[in-house]
Design a protein around this motif. Structure first.
Motif, PDB file in Angstrom:
ATOM      1  N   THR A  89       0.891  -1.134  -0.136  1.00  0.00           N
ATOM      2  CA  THR A  89      -0.051   0.014   0.053  1.00  0.00           C
ATOM      3  C   THR A  89       1.005   1.311   0.058  1.00  0.00           C
ATOM      4  O   THR A  89       0.417   2.267  -0.117  1.00  0.00           O
ATOM      5  N   ILE A 127      -0.174   3.849  -2.722  1.00  0.00           N
ATOM      6  CA  ILE A 127      -1.378   4.214  -2.816  1.00  0.00           C
ATOM      7  C   ILE A 127      -0.964   5.496  -1.641  1.00  0.00           C
ATOM      8  O   ILE A 127      -1.589   6.657  -1.628  1.00  0.00           O
ATOM      9  N   ARG A 166      -6.552   9.653  -2.209  1.00  0.00           N
ATOM     10  CA  ARG A 166      -6.680   8.630  -1.222  1.00  0.00           C
ATOM     11  C   ARG A 166      -8.096   8.703  -0.680  1.00  0.00           C
ATOM     12  O   ARG A 166      -8.744   7.573  -0.444  1.00  0.00           O
ATOM     13  N   CYS A 184     -10.492   6.865  -3.190  1.00  0.00           N
ATOM     14  CA  CYS A 184     -10.127   5.292  -3.620  1.00  0.00           C
ATOM     15  C   CYS A 184     -10.349   4.613  -2.132  1.00  0.00           C
ATOM     16  O   CYS A 184      -9.615   3.458  -1.879  1.00  0.00           O
ATOM     17  N   LEU A 188     -10.422   0.523  -1.830  1.00  0.00           N
ATOM     18  CA  LEU A 188     -10.263  -0.242  -2.934  1.00  0.00           C
ATOM     19  C   LEU A 188      -8.913  -1.060  -2.396  1.00  0.00           C
ATOM     20  O   LEU A 188      -8.071  -0.588  -1.614  1.00  0.00           O
ATOM     21  N   PHE A 196      -7.048  -0.394  -7.160  1.00  0.00           N
ATOM     22  CA  PHE A 196      -6.609   0.980  -7.428  1.00  0.00           C
ATOM     23  C   PHE A 196      -5.735   0.994  -8.548  1.00  0.00           C
ATOM     24  O   PHE A 196      -5.986   1.803  -9.517  1.00  0.00           O
ATOM     25  N   TYR A 197      -4.804   0.022  -8.903  1.00  0.00           N
ATOM     26  CA  TYR A 197      -4.433  -0.360 -10.273  1.00  0.00           C
ATOM     27  C   TYR A 197      -5.134  -0.241 -11.459  1.00  0.00           C
ATOM     28  O   TYR A 197      -4.882   0.631 -12.556  1.00  0.00           O
ATOM     29  N   ARG A 245      -8.249   0.871 -11.740  1.00  0.00           N
ATOM     30  CA  ARG A 245      -8.956   2.184 -11.925  1.00  0.00           C
ATOM     31  C   ARG A 245      -8.106   3.342 -12.359  1.00  0.00           C
ATOM     32  O   ARG A 245      -8.269   4.061 -13.116  1.00  0.00           O
ATOM     33  N   TYR A 246      -6.825   3.363 -11.762  1.00  0.00           N
ATOM     34  CA  TYR A 246      -6.032   4.748 -11.914  1.00  0.00           C
ATOM     35  C   TYR A 246      -4.834   4.397 -12.556  1.00  0.00           C
ATOM     36  O   TYR A 246      -4.242   5.530 -12.990  1.00  0.00           O
TER      37      TYR A 246
END
Length: 143
Positions: free
Chosen positions: A8, A11, A19, A22, A25, A30-31, A33-34
């Motif tokens: 993490t 992130i 932060r 998300c 997530l 996260f990966y 989506r972003y």
């Protein structure tokens, strides 16, 4: 460089607004989506020129375009996209050195829609270009 999905730390390097967005997530979510590089803008090749510059070969709407990112990768890519008919604005830019590389987080806007992109790479310029492409592709359905 590939993002390590079992940590993490990446992130945690993100700005507070991202932060908060998300929360909940997993690193893999996260990966997806972003950071996922799929969409209307593709990075075909990256050739570093020192630590803060490089040459990017992009595919934008099935057209290949070479962008030389010296000084400001944000300006180079924004200008190239504008020339191709995609006036993307950069609203927020955050960059942080982590143990795994340079983490970059960019919030883009296109046609009134906003989205974040994030990337982790060995050098500053590549991280910036990859984060911008991820953010732009996050808005991809509106291109």
């Amino acid at each position: 460089m590939t993002i390590t999905l079992d940590t993490t730390l990446f992130i945690a390097a993100a700005p507070a607004t991202l932060r908060a967005e998300c929360t909940g997530l997993t690193p893999a979510e996260f990966y997806d989506r972003y950071c996922e590089p799929t969409g209307p803008v593709k990075l075909s090749d990256w050739t570093p020129i020192g630590d803060r510059a490089g040459t990017a070969t992009l595919e934008i709407a099935d057209q290949l375009r070479t962008v030389v990112a010296t000084g400001s990768p944000v300006a180079a890519l924004t200008s190239a996209l504008y020339d191709e008919g995609y006036p993307v604005e950069i609203l927020q830019f955050h960059q942080r050195q982590t143990a795994d590389g340079m983490a970059t987080f960019i919030q883009c806007e296109f046609n009134g829609r906003r989205g974040w992109g994030a990337a982790l790479a060995d050098d500053t310029a590549e991280s910036t270009i990859r984060a911008m492409i991820a953010g732009i592709n996050h808005l991809g359905s509106h291109f």
